[in-house]
Design a protein around this motif. Sequence first.
Motif, short mmCIF file in Angstrom:
data_model
loop_
_atom_site.label_atom_id
_atom_site.label_comp_id
_atom_site.label_asym_id
_atom_site.label_seq_id
_atom_site.Cartn_x
_atom_site.Cartn_y
_atom_site.Cartn_z
N ARG A 173 0.82 -1.23 0.00
CA ARG A 173 0.00 0.00 0.00
C ARG A 173 0.85 1.27 0.00
O ARG A 173 0.53 2.26 0.64
CB ARG A 173 -0.96 0.01 1.17
CG ARG A 173 -1.90 -1.16 1.16
CD ARG A 173 -2.99 -1.00 2.18
NE ARG A 173 -3.75 -2.21 2.32
CZ ARG A 173 -4.71 -2.62 1.50
NH1 ARG A 173 -5.00 -1.91 0.44
NH2 ARG A 173 -5.36 -3.73 1.73
N ARG A 174 1.96 1.19 -0.69
CA ARG A 174 2.82 2.36 -0.84
C ARG A 174 3.23 2.45 -2.29
O ARG A 174 3.30 1.46 -3.00
CB ARG A 174 4.06 2.23 0.03
CG ARG A 174 3.79 2.39 1.50
CD ARG A 174 5.07 2.20 2.29
NE ARG A 174 5.01 2.48 3.69
CZ ARG A 174 4.15 2.02 4.57
NH1 ARG A 174 3.17 1.27 4.18
NH2 ARG A 174 4.24 2.32 5.84
N ARG A 175 3.55 3.65 -2.72
CA ARG A 175 3.99 3.85 -4.09
C ARG A 175 5.27 4.68 -4.08
O ARG A 175 5.61 5.34 -3.11
CB ARG A 175 2.91 4.59 -4.92
CG ARG A 175 1.57 3.87 -4.98
CD ARG A 175 1.68 2.58 -5.76
NE ARG A 175 0.42 1.88 -5.88
CZ ARG A 175 0.03 0.91 -5.07
NH1 ARG A 175 0.78 0.52 -4.08
NH2 ARG A 175 -1.11 0.31 -5.27
N GLY A 176 5.99 4.64 -5.17
CA GLY A 176 7.18 5.47 -5.34
C GLY A 176 8.30 5.08 -4.41
O GLY A 176 8.60 3.92 -4.19
N ARG A 177 8.95 6.10 -3.81
CA ARG A 177 10.11 5.86 -2.94
C ARG A 177 9.76 5.08 -1.69
O ARG A 177 10.57 4.32 -1.17
CB ARG A 177 10.74 7.19 -2.55
CG ARG A 177 11.41 7.85 -3.72
CD ARG A 177 12.01 9.17 -3.29
NE ARG A 177 12.46 9.88 -4.47
CZ ARG A 177 13.62 10.43 -4.56
NH1 ARG A 177 14.46 10.40 -3.56
NH2 ARG A 177 13.97 11.06 -5.66
N LEU A 180 10.00 1.48 -2.45
CA LEU A 180 11.37 1.02 -2.60
C LEU A 180 11.95 0.55 -1.27
O LEU A 180 12.62 -0.48 -1.20
CB LEU A 180 12.24 2.11 -3.22
CG LEU A 180 13.69 1.76 -3.48
CD1 LEU A 180 13.77 0.61 -4.50
CD2 LEU A 180 14.45 2.95 -3.99
N GLY A 181 11.69 1.28 -0.19
CA GLY A 181 12.18 0.89 1.13
C GLY A 181 11.63 -0.46 1.56
O GLY A 181 12.35 -1.30 2.09
N GLN A 182 10.33 -0.68 1.35
CA GLN A 182 9.75 -1.96 1.72
C GLN A 182 10.26 -3.09 0.84
O GLN A 182 10.44 -4.20 1.31
CB GLN A 182 8.22 -1.89 1.62
CG GLN A 182 7.60 -1.28 2.85
CD GLN A 182 6.16 -1.67 2.98
OE1 GLN A 182 5.40 -1.54 2.05
NE2 GLN A 182 5.79 -2.12 4.17
#
Length: 189
Positions: A173-177, A180-182
């Motif tokens: 449930r994250r996008r972009g940078r 990337l961390g996940q």
Amino acid sequence: MPPRPRPCGWRATSRWTRSTSWPATKASLLRSQKGAARAPAPPGGCAGTRHKPPILGLIQRGGQLVMRMLPNVQQRTIQPIITATVAPGSQVYTDEYDIYARLEAWSYGHQTVCHAHGEYARDDDGDGFCEVHVNTMEGVWSLLRSWLRPHRGISQEKLPLYLTFFAFVHNARRRGRALLGQLVAALVA
């Protein structure tokens, strides 16, 4: 003729965020070759299986997505996936496809919508919210098709990798940078 279902608003999917409701649908995603003749369906498979492998999708309302490519469309194929993913006693919402007929025997609550009769959502308790629907999973299939479309044909050997990555991105449930961390954390772990 069955009664016509009442139209239901968007809140039907956002209201039911319990961890025990799982809409499940099966879809075939890969497009057959244009103009190719379709072979008859083998036992336990679908027509055009060579071009369109069956995919089982399970999504917890407000929760996690699980997608698996299946070798065939049979109850003994989906049972281990469902029992490993969904807690016994959970309510499972499906379409009327007969592969899901034994869910109650496998210790799950089971309700269906009948697309053949024009039913796509149903309000069973009369509170104005349609509890019985598979619209959450249908929306995921739409997102997956549009995500795969630019790739213009994916080999069946690599399709499970695409499905796994798509499910990871959806569940993060994250996008972009932030994604990337996940992704790096998942690779390192």
